[in-house]
Design a protein around this motif. Sequence first.
Motif, PDB file in Angstrom:
ATOM      1  N   ALA A 153       0.703  -1.098  -0.009  1.00  0.00           N
ATOM      2  CA  ALA A 153      -0.123  -0.175   0.088  1.00  0.00           C
ATOM      3  C   ALA A 153       0.808   1.090   0.037  1.00  0.00           C
ATOM      4  N   GLY A 154       1.971   0.965   1.015  1.00  0.00           N
ATOM      5  CA  GLY A 154       2.752   2.266   0.461  1.00  0.00           C
ATOM      6  C   GLY A 154       3.543   3.066  -0.168  1.00  0.00           C
ATOM      7  N   HIS A 155       3.631   1.549  -1.612  1.00  0.00           N
ATOM      8  CA  HIS A 155       4.169   1.698  -3.030  1.00  0.00           C
ATOM      9  C   HIS A 155       3.587   2.447  -3.856  1.00  0.00           C
ATOM     10  N   GLN A 156       2.075   2.167  -3.355  1.00  0.00           N
ATOM     11  CA  GLN A 156       0.478   2.882  -4.516  1.00  0.00           C
ATOM     12  C   GLN A 156       0.030   3.622  -3.901  1.00  0.00           C
ATOM     13  N   ASP A 157       0.255   3.982  -2.490  1.00  0.00           N
ATOM     14  CA  ASP A 157      -0.298   5.142  -1.978  1.00  0.00           C
ATOM     15  C   ASP A 157       0.338   6.282  -2.661  1.00  0.00           C
ATOM     16  N   ALA A 158       0.091   7.762  -3.480  1.00  0.00           N
ATOM     17  CA  ALA A 158       0.304   8.759  -4.059  1.00  0.00           C
ATOM     18  C   ALA A 158      -0.157  10.069  -3.525  1.00  0.00           C
ATOM     19  N   ARG A 159      -0.897   9.518  -2.111  1.00  0.00           N
ATOM     20  CA  ARG A 159      -1.228  10.470  -1.259  1.00  0.00           C
ATOM     21  C   ARG A 159      -0.831  11.076  -0.381  1.00  0.00           C
ATOM     22  N   GLY A 160       0.952  10.995   0.034  1.00  0.00           N
ATOM     23  CA  GLY A 160       1.391  11.737   0.995  1.00  0.00           C
ATOM     24  C   GLY A 160       1.350  10.940   2.075  1.00  0.00           C
ATOM     25  N   GLY A 161       2.201  11.150   3.508  1.00  0.00           N
ATOM     26  CA  GLY A 161       1.645  10.488   4.665  1.00  0.00           C
ATOM     27  C   GLY A 161       3.135  10.339   4.995  1.00  0.00           C
ATOM     28  N   GLU A 162       3.939  10.334   6.223  1.00  0.00           N
ATOM     29  CA  GLU A 162       5.024  10.483   6.671  1.00  0.00           C
ATOM     30  C   GLU A 162       6.053   9.364   6.290  1.00  0.00           C
ATOM     31  N   GLY A 163       5.328   7.990   6.507  1.00  0.00           N
ATOM     32  CA  GLY A 163       6.145   6.768   6.742  1.00  0.00           C
ATOM     33  C   GLY A 163       5.050   5.947   6.481  1.00  0.00           C
ATOM     34  N   ALA A 164       5.515   5.137   6.179  1.00  0.00           N
ATOM     35  CA  ALA A 164       4.665   3.448   6.086  1.00  0.00           C
ATOM     36  C   ALA A 164       3.460   3.272   6.393  1.00  0.00           C
ATOM     37  N   GLY A 165       2.431   3.402   6.193  1.00  0.00           N
ATOM     38  CA  GLY A 165       0.979   2.714   7.608  1.00  0.00           C
ATOM     39  C   GLY A 165       0.230   4.194   8.138  1.00  0.00           C
ATOM     40  N   GLU A 166       0.871   4.798   8.103  1.00  0.00           N
ATOM     41  CA  GLU A 166       1.066   6.318   8.507  1.00  0.00           C
ATOM     42  C   GLU A 166      -0.479   7.006   7.161  1.00  0.00           C
ATOM     43  N   ILE A 167      -1.626   7.492   8.445  1.00  0.00           N
ATOM     44  CA  ILE A 167      -2.709   8.044   7.239  1.00  0.00           C
ATOM     45  C   ILE A 167      -2.279   9.414   7.295  1.00  0.00           C
ATOM     46  N   PRO A 168      -2.270   9.860   5.720  1.00  0.00           N
ATOM     47  CA  PRO A 168      -2.362  11.150   5.222  1.00  0.00           C
ATOM     48  C   PRO A 168      -2.822  11.866   5.517  1.00  0.00           C
ATOM     49  N   ASP A 169      -2.285  12.899   5.422  1.00  0.00           N
ATOM     50  CA  ASP A 169      -2.579  14.418   5.772  1.00  0.00           C
ATOM     51  C   ASP A 169      -2.205  15.043   4.498  1.00  0.00           C
ATOM     52  N   THR A 170      -4.607  15.145   4.082  1.00  0.00           N
ATOM     53  CA  THR A 170      -3.962  16.261   2.464  1.00  0.00           C
ATOM     54  C   THR A 170      -4.518  17.130   3.715  1.00  0.00           C
ATOM     55  N   GLY A 171      -4.677  17.663   4.856  1.00  0.00           N
ATOM     56  CA  GLY A 171      -5.296  18.719   4.788  1.00  0.00           C
ATOM     57  C   GLY A 171      -6.928  18.795   5.193  1.00  0.00           C
ATOM     58  N   ASP A 172      -7.533  17.708   4.833  1.00  0.00           N
ATOM     59  CA  ASP A 172      -8.964  17.513   4.445  1.00  0.00           C
ATOM     60  C   ASP A 172      -9.044  16.590   5.574  1.00  0.00           C
ATOM     61  N   LEU A 173      -9.640  16.243   6.677  1.00  0.00           N
ATOM     62  CA  LEU A 173      -9.769  15.593   7.851  1.00  0.00           C
ATOM     63  C   LEU A 173     -10.443  14.293   7.240  1.00  0.00           C
ATOM     64  N   ALA A 174     -11.439  15.113   7.529  1.00  0.00           N
ATOM     65  CA  ALA A 174     -12.918  13.748   6.913  1.00  0.00           C
ATOM     66  C   ALA A 174     -12.405  13.349   5.392  1.00  0.00           C
ATOM     67  N   ALA A 175     -12.101  13.600   4.768  1.00  0.00           N
ATOM     68  CA  ALA A 175     -11.682  13.278   3.934  1.00  0.00           C
ATOM     69  C   ALA A 175      -9.876  11.548   3.647  1.00  0.00           C
ATOM     70  N   ASP A 176      -9.486  11.781   4.101  1.00  0.00           N
ATOM     71  CA  ASP A 176      -8.220  11.715   4.739  1.00  0.00           C
ATOM     72  C   ASP A 176      -8.891   9.803   5.795  1.00  0.00           C
ATOM     73  N   LEU A 177      -9.924  10.220   6.603  1.00  0.00           N
ATOM     74  CA  LEU A 177     -10.446   9.250   7.625  1.00  0.00           C
ATOM     75  C   LEU A 177     -11.686   8.432   6.429  1.00  0.00           C
ATOM     76  N   ARG A 178     -11.818   8.968   5.586  1.00  0.00           N
ATOM     77  CA  ARG A 178     -13.170   8.219   4.805  1.00  0.00           C
ATOM     78  C   ARG A 178     -12.439   7.337   4.127  1.00  0.00           C
ATOM     79  N   TYR A 179     -10.583   8.098   3.462  1.00  0.00           N
ATOM     80  CA  TYR A 179      -9.651   6.907   2.486  1.00  0.00           C
ATOM     81  C   TYR A 179      -9.372   5.492   3.437  1.00  0.00           C
ATOM     82  N   VAL A 180      -9.127   5.879   5.210  1.00  0.00           N
ATOM     83  CA  VAL A 180      -8.354   5.427   5.775  1.00  0.00           C
ATOM     84  C   VAL A 180      -9.658   3.932   6.510  1.00  0.00           C
ATOM     85  N   LEU A 181     -10.344   4.418   6.472  1.00  0.00           N
ATOM     86  CA  LEU A 181     -11.605   3.682   6.537  1.00  0.00           C
ATOM     87  C   LEU A 181     -12.125   2.748   5.941  1.00  0.00           C
TER      88      LEU A 181
END
Length: 212
Positions: free
Chosen positions: A78-106
């Motif tokens: 998932a870390g190789h495929q994820d283009a949304r960002g994130g500081e490390g493998a497994g971290e929830i992306p922080d795009t500045g849109d909390l709702a979108a980031d949480l929907r993505y991971v859930l």
Amino acid sequence: MSDTKAPDASRRSERSRRAIFDAALTLVSEAGYAKTTIEGIAARAGVGKQTIYRWWPSKAAVLLDAFLDLAARANEAAGHQDARGGEGAGEIPDTGDLAADLRYVLRATVDEMNNPAFDAPTRALAAEGIVDPELGARFTEALLEPQLQYYVRRIEAAQAAGDVDPGVDPRIAVELLVGPLHHRWLHRTLPLTHAYADGLVDLALRGLAPRA
């Protein structure tokens, strides 16, 4: 003098471990935890059962390590495929849109819970962890707690950005999100869907919003 090299024992051991992990996960998915045995795992993996007992004390321990390995490989992919960002493998992306980031991971969590490769071993480990506190504690420490901390860090970042009430306990906030998801999965009360994950995010964020 012969140029033939001695067999690489570490590589052979790694192949055996991988075969054992794959066999354990496959058997649990096919036959269930109760019918999975060390003998069955050994036969499926093509190794002697003493090889398994040399590395693990029980089938529960084999399954735990196999599942942790599966989760680590899935996380790496998932870390190789994820283009949304994130500081490390497994971290929830922080795009500045909390709702979108949480929907993505859930939504990704829903997909994983609905995947038979994850569902069967996770249920087996959850059940065995109830009667084997040591196994349950290791499962929590090695897998569940690190995942929960990803959420905690994202909630803390949202608090710093002013998107979540600073007085909210981040751990309770996380449980508002993942607790209902696991309850529905564990008890099979209703289907796990992306729409359900989105609804959880929407409801939780109403309660977590900064107070005027």
